[in-house]
Scaffold this active site. Sequence first.
Site, short mmCIF file in Angstrom:
data_model
loop_
_atom_site.label_atom_id
_atom_site.label_comp_id
_atom_site.label_asym_id
_atom_site.label_seq_id
_atom_site.Cartn_x
_atom_site.Cartn_y
_atom_site.Cartn_z
CE1 TYR A 156 0.09 2.06 4.12
CE2 TYR A 156 0.48 -0.41 4.64
CZ TYR A 156 0.93 0.98 5.16
OH TYR A 156 1.31 1.34 6.21
CB CYS A 157 1.59 4.00 -1.80
SG CYS A 157 0.04 4.33 -3.22
CB ALA A 158 -0.42 8.22 -0.06
#
Length: 131
Positions: free
Chosen positions: A88-90
Amino acid sequence: MPTTVSRAPAATPDAALAHFGRRLSFETDCSDVHYALTREEPDFVLLDVRTPVLYAAGHVPGAINIPTRMIGAARLAEYPPETLFVVYCAGPHCNGANKAAIKLAELGRPVKEMIGGLTGWIDEGLGLERS
């Protein structure tokens, strides 16, 4: 007269089953990750691919931080080849998780994206951990 929703016909049930089944082989959601981390024995590594500064400011509890640019065979050597990585990222506005997923797949590693990223996690009302 059909609405804008039904103007393009829906897929057949068989086609829908194949399509949505394929999607679930590529992605999971924040709620399922939270459930697995808190009520099951996780069988994946949750990977936050943002920068160390952003990770330290707040991340999903249980996630480790390997920024996308740092993903490589040497860094992953401590994990068995069959280890599933959930990246996952932002959030939906960020493609860092997609870039990380490509790198992991290129290294022959199983990977899924946690859709929504950190934004989705927060939207679900789930807490963050700070380093």
